[in-house]
Design an enzyme around this catalytic site. Structure first.
Site, PDB file in Angstrom:
ATOM      1  N   LYS A 175       0.888  -1.169   0.000  1.00  0.00           N
ATOM      2  CA  LYS A 175       0.000   0.000   0.000  1.00  0.00           C
ATOM      3  C   LYS A 175       0.920   1.210   0.000  1.00  0.00           C
ATOM      4  CE  LYS A 175      -1.739   2.938   2.114  1.00  0.00           C
ATOM      5  NZ  LYS A 175      -1.496   4.360   1.790  1.00  0.00           N
ATOM      6  N   GLU A 251       9.984   0.921  10.810  1.00  0.00           N
ATOM      7  CA  GLU A 251      11.068   1.879  10.601  1.00  0.00           C
ATOM      8  C   GLU A 251      10.417   3.246  10.704  1.00  0.00           C
ATOM      9  OE1 GLU A 251      13.174   4.462   9.376  1.00  0.00           O
ATOM     10  OE2 GLU A 251      13.364   3.588   7.369  1.00  0.00           O
ATOM     11  N   CYS A 285      13.841  10.104   7.199  1.00  0.00           N
ATOM     12  CA  CYS A 285      13.751   9.590   8.568  1.00  0.00           C
ATOM     13  C   CYS A 285      15.060   9.808   9.308  1.00  0.00           C
ATOM     14  CB  CYS A 285      13.384   8.115   8.537  1.00  0.00           C
ATOM     15  SG  CYS A 285      14.465   7.141   7.501  1.00  0.00           S
ATOM     16  N   GLU A 386       9.664  15.361  15.655  1.00  0.00           N
ATOM     17  CA  GLU A 386      10.144  15.260  14.275  1.00  0.00           C
ATOM     18  C   GLU A 386       9.399  16.279  13.404  1.00  0.00           C
ATOM     19  OE1 GLU A 386       9.099  11.716  11.894  1.00  0.00           O
ATOM     20  OE2 GLU A 386      11.220  11.605  11.357  1.00  0.00           O
TER      21      GLU A 386
END
Ligand code: NAI
Ligand code: MG
Length: 493
Positions: A175, A251, A285, A386
């Protein structure tokens, strides 16, 4: 003209069962350019069922050498279409063509590396304490893998999952992120369809996270989920996985420190810091979003950084000259603006940037200036959360102990950069920092051969390297009695 895409299930191009669609925007000019089926639970059910059939009937029993041969076909086809795939990605998420063409070419090596691993996945013979028993292990594919991929490096992050999964003998339903579904479908059309990969081994359901994504995460017939994305969504996926005891690798995000000591080569550090936070417009990331700098070199380093940041060429991501493209979509730009506002309210100083550029050719895209904040404490919201944009937060320190303490004082643990020529200190820090990857005197270096993943809220499981194969296999222990007679039934063993 809006390009209409269909999704890919059981080797066929199909619309969503509901007939619903959604669109994607080019972040450089704000124009809608593509349309995709909005898949949901019904489509996920079909795709998982196709992947199950392909797993049981074909792929899990295909000999490793044959799987490797097909994976090498995939590698060759990627090489052939690398430029086009790069262009599509740039059009869809605004990533620089400069980075994308290097990325798609490098993907070739991922499939070669894991093709090489396919026939080296094996169990062991174990010398146990049972005198008459022969014991060995089999390392078997886990089965059907559900992959949920983000928008920041769609094809590369898919390949981090698909290459080891195919090598291990697993099948997959992916997806893609709703903001960037095009490249995955072009990858099927140009790459996979040009190979002998059997139908059903790889399936794509496009759609939104809370519908198609959630249906995949909750599916009882998925054996393993491989997720890359935000820590928040990672938690939702983990809850869903727990319902069915589905294996899971996550992750997730980061707030990685780049730590510059007083003896560092500051020009090299400037390059590494820029690579860490302004490459890919900060949307990675592993972004080195916290700069921990020794107070004795703070002024000099921030001066150099501000000067270099001010020279970054923003513009059309399709141009090889451009160094920083737009943010991938509007909500992400709004999020970056929110945090910059927050930083000012919290009392941080804007060294450079902090706003959207006003240059005429940049106003129709989702651009944001390379931004540096200083005078932060590690407790401020912009130092803890973040941001996922070109925003660097500089925090001073005065001793090595303090640097380690601040570096580890974060919920995350994905990466860290250490800038020093003191070899003892470099190794001390490499050990002391709680993060999945540590770079010394460089930053944002990854390889298909080296394990990548997080500590703490940055996730678990490892991608890349032979380590990744573990996540796509499970071990079976087989016991064979060698004696002719089975003894006393009521004693252990
Ligand atoms: P996200 O984590 O929600 O999206 C990643 C993927 O998860 C997408 O394919 C999405 O459709 C899917 N998803 C969303 N909700 C789901 C659900 N309930 N069940 C199953 N799948 C679901 O991230 P999003 O919203 O795109 O970005 C928000 C923030 O996440 C960013 O600002 C950034 O901070 C962070 N992020 C971090 C990434 C990383 O690599 N560390 C990648 C992308 C986003
Ligand atoms: Mg898009």
């Amino acid at each position: 003209m809006v390009q209409k895409y269909r999704m890919y299930i059981a080797g066929e191009w199909v619309d969503a069962d509901s007939g619903e669609t959604f669109t994607s925007t080019n972040p450089y000019n704000g124009e809608v350019w593509a349309e995709f089926p909005a898949g949901d639970k019904t489509d996920i059910d079909r795709a998982v069922s196709a992947a199950r059939t392909a797993f049981e009937n074909v792929w899990s029993t295909t000999l490793p050498g044959e799987r490797a041969r097909i994976m090498r076909q995939i590698a060759a086809a990627i090489g052939k279409h690398a430029e086009y795939l790069a262009q599509i990605e740039t059009q869809d998420n605004g990533k620089l063509i400069r980075e994308m063409s290097a990325q798609t070419k490098y993907m070739v090596d991922y499939y070669h590396y894991f093709a090489g691993a396919a026939d080296k996945i094996h169990g062991e013979v174990i010398p146990t304490d049972k005198a008459t028993m022969f014991n060995y292990t089999l390392r078997e594919p886990v089965g059907v893998v559900g992959a949920i991929v983000p928008w920041n490096s769609p094809l590369l992050l898919l390949s981090w999952k698909l290459a080891p999964a195919l090598a291990a003998g697993c099948t997959m339903v992916v997806k893609p992120a709703e903001q960037t579904s095009a490249s995955t479908l072009e990858f099927v059309r140009l790459v996979l369809e040009a190979t002998d990969l059997p139908p059903g081994v790889f399936n794509v359901v496009t759609g939104f996270g809370p519908s198609a994504g959630a249906a995949l995460a909750q599916h009882p017939d998925v054996n393993k989920l491989a997720f890359t994305g935000s820590s928040q969504t990672g938690k939702i996926v983990a809850h869903a996985a727990a319902e069915n005891h589905t294996r899971l690798s996550l992750e997730l995000g980061g707030k990685s420190p780049n730590i510059v000591f007083e003896d560092a080569n500051l020009d090299n550090a400037v390059n590494g810091i820029m690579k860490g936070i302004f490459a890919a417009t900060g949307q990675t990331c592993m972004a080195g979003s916290r700069l921990l700098v020794h107070e004795s070199v703070k002024e000099e380093l921030l001066d150099k950084l501000a000067r270099r940041a001010g020279q970054i060429k923003m513009g059309d991501p399709q141009s090889m000259e451009t160094e920083m493209g737009p943010v991938a979509f509007k909500e992400q730009l709004d999020k970056i603006k929110y945090y910059c506002q927050k930083g000012v309210e919290e009392g941080a100083t804007v060294v450079t940037g902090g706003k959207a550029p006003t240059r005429d050719d940049l106003t129709s895209g989702y651009f944001f200036e390379p931004t540096i904040f200083s005078d932060l404490t590690n407790q401020m919201q912009i130092a803890r959360e973040e941001i996922f944009g070109p925003v660097l937060c500089a925090i001073p320190f005065s001793t090595e102990e303090e640097a380690i303490r601040i570096a580890n004082d974060t919920p995350y643990g994905l990466g860290a950069g250490i800038w020093t020529y003191n070899i003892q200190r470099a190794h001390r820090l490499a050990k002391a920092i709680k993060a999945g990857t540590v770079w010394v005197n460089n930053y944002r270096v990854v390889s298909y051969a080296s394990p990548f993943g997080g500590f703490k809220a940055s996730g678990y499981g490892r991608e890349n390297g032979l380590e990744a194969i573990r996540d796509y296999t499970q071990v079976k222990s087989v016991w064979i009695e060698l004696a002719d007679r089975v003894g006393d039934p009521f004693t252990l063993g």
